[in-house]
Design an enzyme around this catalytic site. Structure first.
Site, PDB file in Angstrom:
ATOM      1  N   ASP A 157       0.869  -1.279  -0.080  1.00  0.00           N
ATOM      2  CA  ASP A 157      -0.022  -0.025  -0.003  1.00  0.00           C
ATOM      3  C   ASP A 157       0.925   1.096  -0.064  1.00  0.00           C
ATOM      4  O   ASP A 157       2.003   1.251   0.653  1.00  0.00           O
ATOM      5  CB  ASP A 157      -0.890   0.036   1.113  1.00  0.00           C
ATOM      6  CG  ASP A 157      -2.331   0.697   1.033  1.00  0.00           C
ATOM      7  OD1 ASP A 157      -3.260   0.114   1.235  1.00  0.00           O
ATOM      8  OD2 ASP A 157      -2.279   1.615   0.339  1.00  0.00           O
ATOM      9  N   SER A 195      -5.226   5.451   3.008  1.00  0.00           N
ATOM     10  CA  SER A 195      -5.524   4.686   4.132  1.00  0.00           C
ATOM     11  C   SER A 195      -4.520   4.772   5.158  1.00  0.00           C
ATOM     12  O   SER A 195      -3.628   5.467   4.876  1.00  0.00           O
ATOM     13  CB  SER A 195      -5.734   3.227   3.561  1.00  0.00           C
ATOM     14  OG  SER A 195      -4.270   2.819   3.045  1.00  0.00           O
ATOM     15  N   SER A 221     -16.170  -2.558 -11.071  1.00  0.00           N
ATOM     16  CA  SER A 221     -17.286  -1.903 -10.515  1.00  0.00           C
ATOM     17  C   SER A 221     -18.694  -1.998 -11.218  1.00  0.00           C
ATOM     18  O   SER A 221     -18.471  -2.240 -12.774  1.00  0.00           O
ATOM     19  CB  SER A 221     -16.903  -0.407 -10.367  1.00  0.00           C
ATOM     20  OG  SER A 221     -18.084   0.223  -9.947  1.00  0.00           O
ATOM     21  N   TYR A 241     -13.132   7.677 -13.689  1.00  0.00           N
ATOM     22  CA  TYR A 241     -13.145   6.647 -12.670  1.00  0.00           C
ATOM     23  C   TYR A 241     -13.535   5.498 -13.398  1.00  0.00           C
ATOM     24  O   TYR A 241     -12.860   4.430 -13.476  1.00  0.00           O
ATOM     25  CB  TYR A 241     -13.642   6.821 -11.268  1.00  0.00           C
ATOM     26  CG  TYR A 241     -13.883   5.756 -10.533  1.00  0.00           C
ATOM     27  CD1 TYR A 241     -15.371   5.152 -10.514  1.00  0.00           C
ATOM     28  CD2 TYR A 241     -12.875   4.776 -10.188  1.00  0.00           C
ATOM     29  CE1 TYR A 241     -15.796   3.974  -9.835  1.00  0.00           C
ATOM     30  CE2 TYR A 241     -13.128   3.741  -9.354  1.00  0.00           C
ATOM     31  CZ  TYR A 241     -14.517   3.071  -9.387  1.00  0.00           C
ATOM     32  OH  TYR A 241     -14.666   2.030  -8.842  1.00  0.00           O
ATOM     33  N   LYS A 270     -12.088   1.726 -14.992  1.00  0.00           N
ATOM     34  CA  LYS A 270     -12.488   0.097 -14.776  1.00  0.00           C
ATOM     35  C   LYS A 270     -12.857  -0.580 -16.126  1.00  0.00           C
ATOM     36  O   LYS A 270     -12.495  -1.669 -16.154  1.00  0.00           O
ATOM     37  CB  LYS A 270     -13.741   0.161 -13.854  1.00  0.00           C
ATOM     38  CG  LYS A 270     -13.293   0.701 -12.647  1.00  0.00           C
ATOM     39  CD  LYS A 270     -12.378  -0.216 -11.923  1.00  0.00           C
ATOM     40  CE  LYS A 270     -12.050   0.393 -10.450  1.00  0.00           C
ATOM     41  NZ  LYS A 270     -10.973  -0.383  -9.772  1.00  0.00           N
ATOM     42  N   ASN A 306     -22.692  -1.816  -4.424  1.00  0.00           N
ATOM     43  CA  ASN A 306     -22.435  -0.784  -3.526  1.00  0.00           C
ATOM     44  C   ASN A 306     -21.949  -1.236  -2.103  1.00  0.00           C
ATOM     45  O   ASN A 306     -22.536  -1.706  -1.366  1.00  0.00           O
ATOM     46  CB  ASN A 306     -23.460   0.352  -3.442  1.00  0.00           C
ATOM     47  CG  ASN A 306     -23.644   1.057  -4.499  1.00  0.00           C
ATOM     48  OD1 ASN A 306     -23.727   0.569  -5.563  1.00  0.00           O
ATOM     49  ND2 ASN A 306     -23.556   2.507  -4.346  1.00  0.00           N
ATOM     50  N   ARG A 349     -28.181  14.214  -8.383  1.00  0.00           N
ATOM     51  CA  ARG A 349     -26.866  14.363  -8.485  1.00  0.00           C
ATOM     52  C   ARG A 349     -26.412  14.120  -9.920  1.00  0.00           C
ATOM     53  O   ARG A 349     -26.563  13.039 -10.435  1.00  0.00           O
ATOM     54  CB  ARG A 349     -26.109  13.548  -7.432  1.00  0.00           C
ATOM     55  CG  ARG A 349     -24.444  13.614  -7.589  1.00  0.00           C
ATOM     56  CD  ARG A 349     -23.890  12.772  -6.460  1.00  0.00           C
ATOM     57  NE  ARG A 349     -24.059  11.505  -6.503  1.00  0.00           N
ATOM     58  CZ  ARG A 349     -23.443  10.823  -5.480  1.00  0.00           C
ATOM     59  NH1 ARG A 349     -22.516  11.098  -4.453  1.00  0.00           N
ATOM     60  NH2 ARG A 349     -23.684   9.436  -5.765  1.00  0.00           N
TER      61      ARG A 349
HETATM   62  C1  WQD Z   1     -25.545   5.959  -3.444  1.00  0.00           C
HETATM   63  C2  WQD Z   1     -27.142   6.570  -3.696  1.00  0.00           C
HETATM   64  C3  WQD Z   1     -26.932   8.771  -4.310  1.00  0.00           C
HETATM   65  C4  WQD Z   1     -24.754  10.605  -0.997  1.00  0.00           C
HETATM   66  C5  WQD Z   1     -20.552   4.975  -6.121  1.00  0.00           C
HETATM   67  C6  WQD Z   1     -19.459   4.721  -7.453  1.00  0.00           C
HETATM   68  C7  WQD Z   1     -19.238   3.255  -7.527  1.00  0.00           C
HETATM   69  C8  WQD Z   1     -19.031   2.382  -6.446  1.00  0.00           C
HETATM   70  C9  WQD Z   1     -20.036   2.574  -5.298  1.00  0.00           C
HETATM   71  C10 WQD Z   1     -16.757   1.844  -6.345  1.00  0.00           C
HETATM   72  C11 WQD Z   1     -27.228   7.290  -4.846  1.00  0.00           C
HETATM   73  C12 WQD Z   1     -27.506   9.068  -3.045  1.00  0.00           C
HETATM   74  C13 WQD Z   1     -25.390   9.584  -1.775  1.00  0.00           C
HETATM   75  C14 WQD Z   1     -25.532  11.519  -0.226  1.00  0.00           C
HETATM   76  C15 WQD Z   1     -27.550  10.779  -1.536  1.00  0.00           C
HETATM   77  N1  WQD Z   1     -17.922   2.606  -6.119  1.00  0.00           N
HETATM   78  N2  WQD Z   1     -26.789   9.822  -1.958  1.00  0.00           N
HETATM   79  N3  WQD Z   1     -26.717  11.625  -0.635  1.00  0.00           N
HETATM   80  O1  WQD Z   1     -22.790   6.720  -6.632  1.00  0.00           O
HETATM   81  O2  WQD Z   1     -24.071   4.483  -6.363  1.00  0.00           O
HETATM   82  O3  WQD Z   1     -21.751   4.366  -6.381  1.00  0.00           O
HETATM   83  O4  WQD Z   1     -19.934   4.055  -5.064  1.00  0.00           O
HETATM   84  O5  WQD Z   1     -16.601   0.913  -7.074  1.00  0.00           O
HETATM   85  O6  WQD Z   1     -18.430   3.244  -8.853  1.00  0.00           O
HETATM   86  O7  WQD Z   1     -20.004   5.218  -8.176  1.00  0.00           O
HETATM   87  O8  WQD Z   1     -22.778   5.369  -4.465  1.00  0.00           O
HETATM   88  O9  WQD Z   1     -23.221   5.974  -2.064  1.00  0.00           O
HETATM   89  O10 WQD Z   1     -22.189   7.715  -3.542  1.00  0.00           O
HETATM   90  O11 WQD Z   1     -24.725   6.907  -3.790  1.00  0.00           O
HETATM   91  O12 WQD Z   1     -28.966  10.754  -1.884  1.00  0.00           O
HETATM   92  O13 WQD Z   1     -25.329  12.188   0.448  1.00  0.00           O
HETATM   93  O14 WQD Z   1     -27.336   7.535  -2.691  1.00  0.00           O
HETATM   94  O15 WQD Z   1     -27.699   9.868  -5.340  1.00  0.00           O
HETATM   95  O16 WQD Z   1     -28.387   7.339  -5.537  1.00  0.00           O
HETATM   96  P1  WQD Z   1     -22.960   5.253  -6.215  1.00  0.00           P
HETATM   97  P2  WQD Z   1     -23.079   6.432  -3.580  1.00  0.00           P
END
Ligand code: WQD
Length: 340
Positions: A32, A37, A124, A149, A153, A179, A295
């Protein structure tokens, strides 16, 4: 003694995978650069497992150092490659940083192993974009990435598939995570976001403990049951166990081809508002949230078809969303008393 190299081994998923590899009887060596981290995670792994894995601080973008490291460790029989930058928003602001780091590290490892090893690649569900059919299967078309990003991948998967086509000694499994959330039941390891969390669950736990203000739900006007976006949340311990299953499959040489792809999810879609509800019910903590605008770059709904993973990996996610939430909360409370 055969060893598994875990790159990014002190990260969120990496550290949980090191624990599960140990539990499965594997020896681990981890590298690492601690850019995302803390080395303290090594002590936590020792407290959980009773052993501190062999480790080296290593910049995987330094080709000479990677070649020297691998040459010095002929006992490595497999690699689980987590080390990569993974913040979607940051990748939009700094694409060169993301392409350089995520590709140099992968290519240096493949060169160091002469394209001859068992290699698990951290991919992912982002590669699917907004699938046309749900649940999404591994044969679904890869869509144009929404961020650099996600593009790293997609391109990495293509590179690995093409290299495997001419490298019979290289056996690769790409694991497409949905997720990842939650934390180890000991509450000694978990997600360590730097700065304001971009992901939903760490923002929830930091809001609940008073580090952040109200949660903004990014949109409740989606075409989903409660209007908020749907994802396939999977407990990080289940995800870690899938990596052990993937290494075992590679060692067993059961696969018909030397390049395989698997979805790692629960097969169940859960909305943002359902996550908030599950958090409140499983922890007893009331959350303060408001409804905001969608978003940029978010997909409306995605959850995985995990039939292939269950069949070929002999693996199935076991922990439900309540355990995901309560374990994430226990980790946040631990961090409050034991800041890293
Ligand atoms: C989840 C949902 C947001 C924050 C990302 C990466 C993906 C993977 C997992 C690595 C969405 C909503 C979020 C907030 C909200 N990572 N949200 N308020 O975007 O699905 O995936 O993480 O592999 O590659 O893109 O995850 O947790 O950001 O969002 O409403 O303050 O929660 O809009 O619908 P996401 P997330």
């Amino acid at each position: 003694m055969s060893k598994i190299l875990v790159t990014g081994g002190t990260g969120f998923i990496g550290s949980h995978t090191v624990v599960e590899l140990h539990n499965a009887g594997y020896e681990v060596i981890l590298v690492d650069d601690f850019s995302n981290s803390s080395p303290k995670i090594l002590n936590q792994i020792n407290t959980i497992t009773g052993m501190t894995p062999e480790f080296e601080e290593l910049d995987l973008c330094d080709e000479a150092k990677v070649l020297a490291f691998v040459a010095a460790h002929p006992e490595i029989i497999g690699v689980i490659h987590f080390a990569a930058f993974k913040a979607v928003g940051e990748s939009v602001q700094h694409p060169l940083k993301y392409y350089r780091n995520n590709f140099y590290s992968l290519l240096n490892l493949l060169k160091a192993f002469n394209s001859a090893t068992n290699f698990v690649f951290s991919s992912s569900c982002t590669v699917y974009g907004q699938p046309d059919v749900l649940p999404v299967t591994e044969s679904a078309p890869v869509k144009k990435a929404e961020s650099p990003y996600g593009n790293t991948k997609q391109i990495a998967e293509e590179m690995l598939q093409e290299i495997c086509a001419v490298s019979p000694e290289l056996n690769v499994t790409s694991l497409r995570y949905f997720n990842p959330v939650g934390a180890h039941p000991s509450a000694l390891i978990g997600e360590l976001p730097i700065g304001v969390p971009q992901n939903l669950v760490p923002f929830i736990t930091q809001s609940a403990i008073g580090k952040r203000g109200a949660i903004t739900v990014y949109g409740n006007d989606y075409n989903t049951p409660d209007g908020s976006a749907v994802r396939d949340y999977i407990h990080v311990v289940d995800l870690a166990k899938a990596h052990v299953a993937a290494i075992k499959r590679l060692e067993s040489k059961k696969a018909e081809t030397n390049y395989e792809v698997f979805n790692l999810g629960t097969g169940t879609g859960t909305s943002v508002l359902q996550i908030i509800d599950a958090f409140e019910k499983s922890t007893g903590q009331k959350l303060d949230f408001t409804i905001g605008a969608r978003r940029e770059g978010d997909v409306e709904q995605v959850w995985g078809d995990v039939t292939k993973s269950e069949r070929d990996l002999g693996w199935k996610a076991e922990l439900d969303v309540n355990v995901m939430m309560s374990s994430a909360w226990n980790w946040e409370k631990y961090l409050k008393d034991n800041p890293f």
